[in-house]
Design a protein around this motif. Structure first.
Motif, PDB file in Angstrom:
ATOM      1  N   PRO A 237      -5.015  30.387  36.260  1.00  0.00           N
ATOM      2  CA  PRO A 237      -5.057  29.729  37.380  1.00  0.00           C
ATOM      3  C   PRO A 237      -4.529  28.115  37.520  1.00  0.00           C
ATOM      4  CG  PRO A 237      -7.065  29.754  36.310  1.00  0.00           C
ATOM      5  CD  PRO A 237      -6.040  30.310  35.309  1.00  0.00           C
ATOM      6  N   TRP A 238      -4.146  27.599  36.558  1.00  0.00           N
ATOM      7  CA  TRP A 238      -4.081  26.146  36.865  1.00  0.00           C
ATOM      8  C   TRP A 238      -2.453  26.113  36.761  1.00  0.00           C
ATOM      9  CZ3 TRP A 238      -0.641  25.513  32.491  1.00  0.00           C
ATOM     10  CH2 TRP A 238      -1.058  26.160  31.399  1.00  0.00           C
ATOM     11  N   ILE A 239      -1.623  27.212  36.864  1.00  0.00           N
ATOM     12  CA  ILE A 239      -0.272  27.368  37.099  1.00  0.00           C
ATOM     13  C   ILE A 239       0.065  27.997  38.645  1.00  0.00           C
ATOM     14  CG2 ILE A 239       2.068  28.395  36.420  1.00  0.00           C
ATOM     15  CD1 ILE A 239       0.819  28.719  33.480  1.00  0.00           C
ATOM     16  N   SER A 240       0.964  27.239  39.198  1.00  0.00           N
ATOM     17  CA  SER A 240       1.539  27.820  40.611  1.00  0.00           C
ATOM     18  C   SER A 240       2.959  27.871  40.635  1.00  0.00           C
ATOM     19  CB  SER A 240       0.932  27.101  41.525  1.00  0.00           C
ATOM     20  OG  SER A 240       1.366  25.745  41.742  1.00  0.00           O
ATOM     21  N   VAL A 241       3.457  28.984  41.220  1.00  0.00           N
ATOM     22  CA  VAL A 241       4.816  29.034  41.291  1.00  0.00           C
ATOM     23  C   VAL A 241       5.485  29.424  42.734  1.00  0.00           C
ATOM     24  CG1 VAL A 241       6.773  30.507  40.058  1.00  0.00           C
ATOM     25  CG2 VAL A 241       4.881  30.258  38.851  1.00  0.00           C
ATOM     26  N   THR A 242       6.801  28.701  42.946  1.00  0.00           N
ATOM     27  CA  THR A 242       7.144  28.805  44.404  1.00  0.00           C
ATOM     28  C   THR A 242       8.733  28.861  44.407  1.00  0.00           C
ATOM     29  OG1 THR A 242       5.481  27.246  45.000  1.00  0.00           O
ATOM     30  CG2 THR A 242       7.504  27.599  46.522  1.00  0.00           C
ATOM     31  N   PRO A 243       9.287  29.879  44.709  1.00  0.00           N
ATOM     32  CA  PRO A 243       8.575  31.123  45.756  1.00  0.00           C
ATOM     33  C   PRO A 243       8.139  32.195  44.677  1.00  0.00           C
ATOM     34  CG  PRO A 243      11.094  31.141  45.740  1.00  0.00           C
ATOM     35  CD  PRO A 243      10.933  29.962  44.963  1.00  0.00           C
ATOM     36  N   SER A 244       7.366  33.048  45.280  1.00  0.00           N
ATOM     37  CA  SER A 244       6.742  34.171  44.259  1.00  0.00           C
ATOM     38  C   SER A 244       7.634  35.537  44.333  1.00  0.00           C
ATOM     39  CB  SER A 244       5.433  34.449  44.821  1.00  0.00           C
ATOM     40  OG  SER A 244       5.327  34.687  46.107  1.00  0.00           O
ATOM     41  N   SER A 245       8.778  35.345  45.176  1.00  0.00           N
ATOM     42  CA  SER A 245       9.492  36.769  44.977  1.00  0.00           C
ATOM     43  C   SER A 245      10.759  36.436  45.691  1.00  0.00           C
ATOM     44  CB  SER A 245       8.847  37.805  46.166  1.00  0.00           C
ATOM     45  OG  SER A 245       8.384  37.204  47.356  1.00  0.00           O
ATOM     46  N   GLY A 246      11.538  37.458  45.482  1.00  0.00           N
ATOM     47  CA  GLY A 246      13.032  37.309  46.126  1.00  0.00           C
ATOM     48  C   GLY A 246      13.970  38.355  45.667  1.00  0.00           C
ATOM     49  N   THR A 247      15.169  38.175  45.953  1.00  0.00           N
ATOM     50  CA  THR A 247      16.209  39.130  45.508  1.00  0.00           C
ATOM     51  C   THR A 247      17.334  38.487  44.559  1.00  0.00           C
ATOM     52  OG1 THR A 247      17.461  38.849  47.574  1.00  0.00           O
ATOM     53  CG2 THR A 247      15.623  40.852  47.480  1.00  0.00           C
TER      54      THR A 247
ATOM     55  N   GLN B 257      22.582  32.965  40.452  1.00  0.00           N
ATOM     56  CA  GLN B 257      21.435  32.427  39.560  1.00  0.00           C
ATOM     57  C   GLN B 257      20.370  32.006  40.603  1.00  0.00           C
ATOM     58  OE1 GLN B 257      22.762  29.234  37.108  1.00  0.00           O
ATOM     59  NE2 GLN B 257      23.683  30.543  35.881  1.00  0.00           N
ATOM     60  N   ASP B 258      19.051  32.634  40.305  1.00  0.00           N
ATOM     61  CA  ASP B 258      17.897  32.183  41.304  1.00  0.00           C
ATOM     62  C   ASP B 258      17.053  31.031  40.409  1.00  0.00           C
ATOM     63  OD1 ASP B 258      18.854  33.783  42.831  1.00  0.00           O
ATOM     64  OD2 ASP B 258      16.951  35.016  43.053  1.00  0.00           O
ATOM     65  N   GLN B 259      16.174  30.289  41.231  1.00  0.00           N
ATOM     66  CA  GLN B 259      15.288  29.203  40.736  1.00  0.00           C
ATOM     67  C   GLN B 259      14.114  29.159  41.409  1.00  0.00           C
ATOM     68  OE1 GLN B 259      16.269  24.806  41.611  1.00  0.00           O
ATOM     69  NE2 GLN B 259      17.101  24.961  39.368  1.00  0.00           N
ATOM     70  N   ILE B 260      13.205  28.977  40.421  1.00  0.00           N
ATOM     71  CA  ILE B 260      11.583  28.794  40.856  1.00  0.00           C
ATOM     72  C   ILE B 260      11.243  27.473  40.533  1.00  0.00           C
ATOM     73  CG2 ILE B 260      11.319  31.321  41.063  1.00  0.00           C
ATOM     74  CD1 ILE B 260       9.991  31.078  38.140  1.00  0.00           C
ATOM     75  N   THR B 261      10.108  27.157  41.032  1.00  0.00           N
ATOM     76  CA  THR B 261       9.461  25.716  40.761  1.00  0.00           C
ATOM     77  C   THR B 261       7.937  26.104  40.428  1.00  0.00           C
ATOM     78  OG1 THR B 261      10.709  24.537  42.462  1.00  0.00           O
ATOM     79  CG2 THR B 261       8.617  23.476  41.585  1.00  0.00           C
ATOM     80  N   VAL B 262       7.623  25.518  39.006  1.00  0.00           N
ATOM     81  CA  VAL B 262       6.601  25.742  38.442  1.00  0.00           C
ATOM     82  C   VAL B 262       5.783  24.484  38.245  1.00  0.00           C
ATOM     83  CG1 VAL B 262       5.262  26.776  36.356  1.00  0.00           C
ATOM     84  CG2 VAL B 262       7.581  27.568  36.980  1.00  0.00           C
ATOM     85  N   SER B 263       4.448  24.644  38.964  1.00  0.00           N
ATOM     86  CA  SER B 263       3.504  23.274  38.935  1.00  0.00           C
ATOM     87  C   SER B 263       2.301  23.837  38.270  1.00  0.00           C
ATOM     88  CB  SER B 263       3.383  22.838  40.694  1.00  0.00           C
ATOM     89  OG  SER B 263       4.403  22.734  41.021  1.00  0.00           O
ATOM     90  N   VAL B 264       1.718  22.648  37.621  1.00  0.00           N
ATOM     91  CA  VAL B 264       0.307  22.695  37.178  1.00  0.00           C
ATOM     92  C   VAL B 264      -0.631  21.884  37.876  1.00  0.00           C
ATOM     93  CG1 VAL B 264       1.555  23.346  34.872  1.00  0.00           C
ATOM     94  CG2 VAL B 264       0.903  21.113  35.145  1.00  0.00           C
ATOM     95  N   ASN B 265      -1.770  22.112  37.749  1.00  0.00           N
ATOM     96  CA  ASN B 265      -2.945  21.397  38.468  1.00  0.00           C
ATOM     97  C   ASN B 265      -4.016  21.152  37.250  1.00  0.00           C
ATOM     98  OD1 ASN B 265      -4.692  20.481  39.790  1.00  0.00           O
ATOM     99  ND2 ASN B 265      -5.393  21.953  41.317  1.00  0.00           N
TER     100      ASN B 265
ATOM    101  N   SER C 159      -0.118  29.634  28.361  1.00  0.00           N
ATOM    102  CA  SER C 159       0.033  30.670  29.489  1.00  0.00           C
ATOM    103  C   SER C 159       1.409  31.261  29.290  1.00  0.00           C
ATOM    104  CB  SER C 159      -0.598  30.328  30.694  1.00  0.00           C
ATOM    105  OG  SER C 159      -0.775  31.590  31.562  1.00  0.00           O
ATOM    106  N   THR C 160       1.656  31.854  30.580  1.00  0.00           N
ATOM    107  CA  THR C 160       2.998  32.375  30.811  1.00  0.00           C
ATOM    108  C   THR C 160       3.251  32.482  32.271  1.00  0.00           C
ATOM    109  OG1 THR C 160       2.237  34.658  30.807  1.00  0.00           O
ATOM    110  CG2 THR C 160       3.083  33.695  28.553  1.00  0.00           C
ATOM    111  N   VAL C 161       4.591  32.822  32.574  1.00  0.00           N
ATOM    112  CA  VAL C 161       5.129  32.888  33.879  1.00  0.00           C
ATOM    113  C   VAL C 161       5.915  34.073  33.676  1.00  0.00           C
ATOM    114  CG1 VAL C 161       6.912  32.253  35.703  1.00  0.00           C
ATOM    115  CG2 VAL C 161       5.093  30.612  34.720  1.00  0.00           C
ATOM    116  N   VAL C 162       5.628  35.295  34.383  1.00  0.00           N
ATOM    117  CA  VAL C 162       6.293  36.697  34.258  1.00  0.00           C
ATOM    118  C   VAL C 162       7.415  36.852  35.396  1.00  0.00           C
ATOM    119  CG1 VAL C 162       6.080  39.067  33.886  1.00  0.00           C
ATOM    120  CG2 VAL C 162       4.348  37.321  32.945  1.00  0.00           C
TER     121      VAL C 162
END
Length: 450
Positions: free
Chosen positions: A97-107, A112-120, A131-134
């Protein structure tokens, strides 16, 4: 047994079709009753082509670090791509729950695609968290392919800061007049200038002093407390008090805010009633129209506040308004209904607390006479509004065209005399209030004089 070569086989995902075993081949029996020959077929292994879309990521893992109670560490990015040019949908899930990812979906296809990972880190104690990001995609046969990126968070304990009480202003000063309204409240600001958490408490030592709140906590923000005083029952003089500010653990606790209150004696005010006229005189004819209303002004010729009341001693006399403060205009109206010819007298008395009453003599002379044929008597339904002052009658010899109005008090009938024979007259009426506001005209009526 013959094998088909593997097609598009990748290390991360393979799939094997079910084994297919042909039925036994049985030739027909001969008419000679010879034994049936049996042929057993070999087993053939078939391999289906595989498109696993395994992801590559950069970096292969993420590491965050921070301090408990401080701001969250900066966000980080993951860049990912795949082999092949087929467009596929992807989704992201975080396992903590302390991990959030943006965006959460795409094609994704060949880019090359990119996501942003933040922790609270809010609410987390010092220590190490993993933990992990899948990243999940779907093969052309509906099989889920997952790429896992490890995420670690290291939190260190924040250093303990000693709070310090900081106040503004350093003293409070109030002033007022005995028996008058209370002075405006004043604000006391509390801040913590050194870090940590300042848990503060306030108290005072005067019954005439009130604080809007007695306790609170502050870290970096400013807290405000309203201090107010109550002059009720206090005589002229100087009063002192103190507000004590204390905070557990603060290096400068307690702090004292001195409070002073200066009350001056109320000035002696003596209101004096002033009247614009010394008497009022009315005249009319028995059975005729009421005479025009007359007005006079009440004023305060002294000091302070004059709250006055006007009354009369005659049933045929009406005053509007009957009360007021300082300067005001009073309208006196006479009603001749039921009065025989003769001379009548009355008195208007204006009184006020703290002032000497004033009287105004009123005389009414009613002459003998009867209604003539060249007159018109108007009657109307009374207006029920509480601030009604009286009525105005408009008269004209042409419909919708009228002369100056006849101003009346609070009456509901009026006779207009001396009308010209052989003329048709048109009439309408309005009501007006104490402020002089006038209503719309009533419906028009007419009368021909013969």
């Amino acid at each position: 047994m013959k094998e088909r070569p593997l097609m598009n086989n990748r290390a991360q995902s393979t799939q094997t079709d079910r084994l297919r075993t042909p039925s036994l081949l049985r030739p027909a029996a001969t008419s000679m009753g010879s034994k049936v020959a049996m042929l057993t077929a070999g087993i053939l292994m078939l391999w289906a082509p595989v498109d696993s879309f395994a992801m590559s990521t950069s970096p292969a893992a993420l590491t965050f670090s921070g301090t408990t109670g401080a701001t969250n560490p900066p966000a980080q990015t993951i860049t990912f791509w795949k082999g092949g040019d087929r467009t596929k949908n992807w989704t992201i899930t975080a396992s903590a729950p302390w991990i959030s990812v943006t965006p959460s979906s795409g094609t994704i296809a060949t880019e090359q695609d990119q996501i942003t990972v933040s922790v609270n880190a809010t609410g987390l104690s010092a220590g190490s968290y993993t933990s992990t990001v899948v990243i999940s995609t779907e093969s052309f046969k509906g099989r889920q392919v997952k790429t896992i990126v490890p995420v670690s968070l290291s939190l260190t304990q924040s250093s303990t800061a000693t709070p310090i009480i900081q106040l503004s202003p350093a003293a409070l000063s109030f002033s007022g007049i005995a028996g008058s309204a209370n002075p405006a409240a004043q604000l006391l600001s509390l801040t913590n200038s050194s870090g940590g958490t300042l848990s503060w408490n306030l108290s005072d030592n005067a019954t005439w002093l009130t604080l809007s709140t007695a306790s609170g906590t502050t870290t970096t923000e400013t807290d405000s407390v309203a201090a107010s005083v109550n002059l009720t029952g206090l005589a002229a003089g100087t009063y002192t008090a103190a507000i004590t500010v204390s905070a557990s653990g603060a290096t400068n606790s307690p702090q004292i805010i001195p409070v002073s209150l200066t009350i001056t004696a109320a000035s002696t005010a003596t209101p004096v009633i002033g009247l614009s006229v010394s008497s009022l005189a009315f005249s009319g004819t028995a059975g005729g129209a009421n005479p025009a209303a007359q007005s006079f002004i009440v004023s305060n010729t002294g000091s302070g506040t004059l709250t006055w009341t006007a009354g009369d001693s005659a049933s045929w006399l009406t005053l509007t308004p009957a009360t007021g403060t300082n300067t005001g205009t009073v309208t006196a109206s006479v009603n001749l209904s039921g009065l025989a010819a003769g001379t009548y007298s009355g008195t208007i008395t204006v009184s006020a607390a703290g002032a000497t009453s004033k009287t105004l003599p009123v005389s009414l002379t009613v002459g003998a006479g009867t209604a003539t044929t060249n007159s018109a008597t108007l009657t109307w339904v009374a207006n029920t509004e509480t601030d009604l002052a009286g009525y105005k009658i408009y008269v004209g010899t042409q419909s919708g065209v009228y002369g100056a109005p006849i101003v009346l008090g609070q009456v509901t009938t009026y006779q207009i005399a001396n009308l010209v024979v052989g003329t048709t007259y048109f009439f309408c009426i309005t009501a007006y209030d104490n402020a002089g506001n006038e209503s719309l005209h009533s419906a028009e009526v007419s009368k021909s004089i013969f």
